[in-house]
Design a protein around this motif. Structure first.
Motif, PDB file in Angstrom:
ATOM      1  N   ALA A 149       0.833  -1.211   0.000  1.00  0.00           N
ATOM      2  CA  ALA A 149       0.000   0.000   0.000  1.00  0.00           C
ATOM      3  C   ALA A 149       0.861   1.252   0.000  1.00  0.00           C
ATOM      4  N   HIS A 150       1.946   1.237   0.751  1.00  0.00           N
ATOM      5  CA  HIS A 150       2.839   2.385   0.796  1.00  0.00           C
ATOM      6  C   HIS A 150       3.504   2.608  -0.560  1.00  0.00           C
ATOM      7  N   THR A 151       3.899   1.526  -1.222  1.00  0.00           N
ATOM      8  CA  THR A 151       4.520   1.651  -2.548  1.00  0.00           C
ATOM      9  C   THR A 151       3.552   2.235  -3.557  1.00  0.00           C
ATOM     10  N   THR A 152       2.283   1.850  -3.477  1.00  0.00           N
ATOM     11  CA  THR A 152       1.268   2.392  -4.387  1.00  0.00           C
ATOM     12  C   THR A 152       1.134   3.902  -4.218  1.00  0.00           C
ATOM     13  N   GLN A 153       1.122   4.368  -2.976  1.00  0.00           N
ATOM     14  CA  GLN A 153       1.027   5.803  -2.742  1.00  0.00           C
ATOM     15  C   GLN A 153       2.265   6.532  -3.246  1.00  0.00           C
ATOM     16  N   ASN A 196       4.762  10.513   6.175  1.00  0.00           N
ATOM     17  CA  ASN A 196       4.231  10.033   7.443  1.00  0.00           C
ATOM     18  C   ASN A 196       4.082   8.507   7.467  1.00  0.00           C
ATOM     19  N   ILE A 197       3.606   7.918   6.372  1.00  0.00           N
ATOM     20  CA  ILE A 197       3.419   6.469   6.393  1.00  0.00           C
ATOM     21  C   ILE A 197       4.757   5.731   6.311  1.00  0.00           C
ATOM     22  N   ALA A 212      -5.357  13.409   5.093  1.00  0.00           N
ATOM     23  CA  ALA A 212      -4.268  13.997   4.300  1.00  0.00           C
ATOM     24  C   ALA A 212      -4.247  13.431   2.888  1.00  0.00           C
ATOM     25  N   PHE A 213      -4.423  12.119   2.758  1.00  0.00           N
ATOM     26  CA  PHE A 213      -4.439  11.515   1.427  1.00  0.00           C
ATOM     27  C   PHE A 213      -5.667  11.937   0.635  1.00  0.00           C
ATOM     28  N   PHE A 214      -6.804  12.016   1.283  1.00  0.00           N
ATOM     29  CA  PHE A 214      -8.021  12.426   0.574  1.00  0.00           C
ATOM     30  C   PHE A 214      -7.913  13.870   0.094  1.00  0.00           C
ATOM     31  N   THR A 215      -7.375  14.749   0.927  1.00  0.00           N
ATOM     32  CA  THR A 215      -7.195  16.145   0.518  1.00  0.00           C
ATOM     33  C   THR A 215      -6.214  16.250  -0.639  1.00  0.00           C
ATOM     34  N   TYR A 234      -7.143   5.653  -0.734  1.00  0.00           N
ATOM     35  CA  TYR A 234      -6.244   5.081   0.280  1.00  0.00           C
ATOM     36  C   TYR A 234      -7.037   4.628   1.497  1.00  0.00           C
ATOM     37  N   ARG A 235      -6.692   3.442   1.985  1.00  0.00           N
ATOM     38  CA  ARG A 235      -7.255   2.911   3.225  1.00  0.00           C
ATOM     39  C   ARG A 235      -6.120   2.470   4.134  1.00  0.00           C
TER      40      ARG A 235
END
Length: 243
Positions: free
Chosen positions: A5-9, A113-114, A127-130, A200-201
């Motif tokens: 998930a972190h790599t995707t972001q 942060n993640i 933060a991700f949604f914004t 993101y979840r």
């Protein structure tokens, strides 16, 4: 799962930055509209380029000092001859750059942060949604003038330039230039980046951890009480029974 998930972001952040960069490149290019012109005394190559900020063509008789063998004239936002799609592009593309920059900055904050394990102490989901919302807004702002200018070229719309521009009243033909194509690619990348950020979840392990900790704290006193009840009897209670 968490590292995936972190790599995707992180990939989404890279795509957003590339899309924002392509938007900035498209804003400065003059090849939004390519006019084919023939039998012109001043346009040597027979091709003229119309961008958001200026119209240019190669010439051996008219030369702009900053451009070698090229004549360029600027188009202002408030000029009467400036078509509405060009004026909208001057405003919306600049706003898209500002909003996209804020979105990329938010993406850097959230991804940092993640990766450093700070998501427990910050509203990482917000933060991700914004960030995603800002990227999508920037893409929409750039798509409006891009598609508007694309439609003007496909319908062979012309521009009534003043005489000092030395441009013909209408081209023989015109086609979409590289500036529009670069801007469209940048907008698509920003849309993909924004959708990934908005979806993101938090990883499942991060959501279960606080619940398990709370359950552990609740179980310890119960077990202790049970163990204490089975260990010894109360002498006072036994003396009252004999009475």
């Amino acid at each position: 799962m968490a590292s995936h998930a972190h790599t995707t972001q992180l990939y989404a952040l890279v795509l957003g930055f590339i899309g924002w960069t392509l938007t900035a490149v498209a804003l400065g290019l003059i090849q939004w509209r390519v006019w084919q012109v023939s039998h012109s005394e001043v346009i040597s190559s027979g091709v003229a380029w119309v961008g958001l900020w200026r119209a240019c063509f190669d010439s051996h008789t008219l030369v702009t000092p900053r451009f070698t063998f090229m004549h360029c004239r600027s188009m202002g936002l408030t000029e009467a001859f400036t078509p509405p799609e060009v004026a909208a592009g001057q405003v919306l593309m600049l706003l898209s750059l500002v909003v996209g920059l804020c979105g990329n900055a938010g993406g850097v904050y959230a991804v940092r942060n993640i990766y450093f394990g700070l998501e427990k102490n910050s509203p990482i989901r917000l933060a991700f949604f914004t960030t995603g919302a800002l990227c999508l807004l920037a893409a929409v702002m750039s798509l409006i003038p891009l598609l508007w200018n694309l439609s003007s070229v496909l319908t062979n719309q012309t521009i009534r330039f003043p005489p000092e521009f030395k441009m013909p009243r209408a081209p023989e033909s015109q086609h979409v230039g590289g500036g529009v194509m670069v801007g469209l690619v940048g907008a698509v990348l920003m849309i993909v980046s924004g959708m990934v950020f908005c979806s993101y979840r938090l990883p499942a392990s991060s959501q279960r951890r606080p619940a398990l900790r709370g359950q552990a704290h609740l179980d310890v006193p119960v077990q202790a009480v049970a163990a204490g009840g089975r260990g010894t009897d109360n002498p006072a209670f036994e003396s009252q029974e004999h009475l």
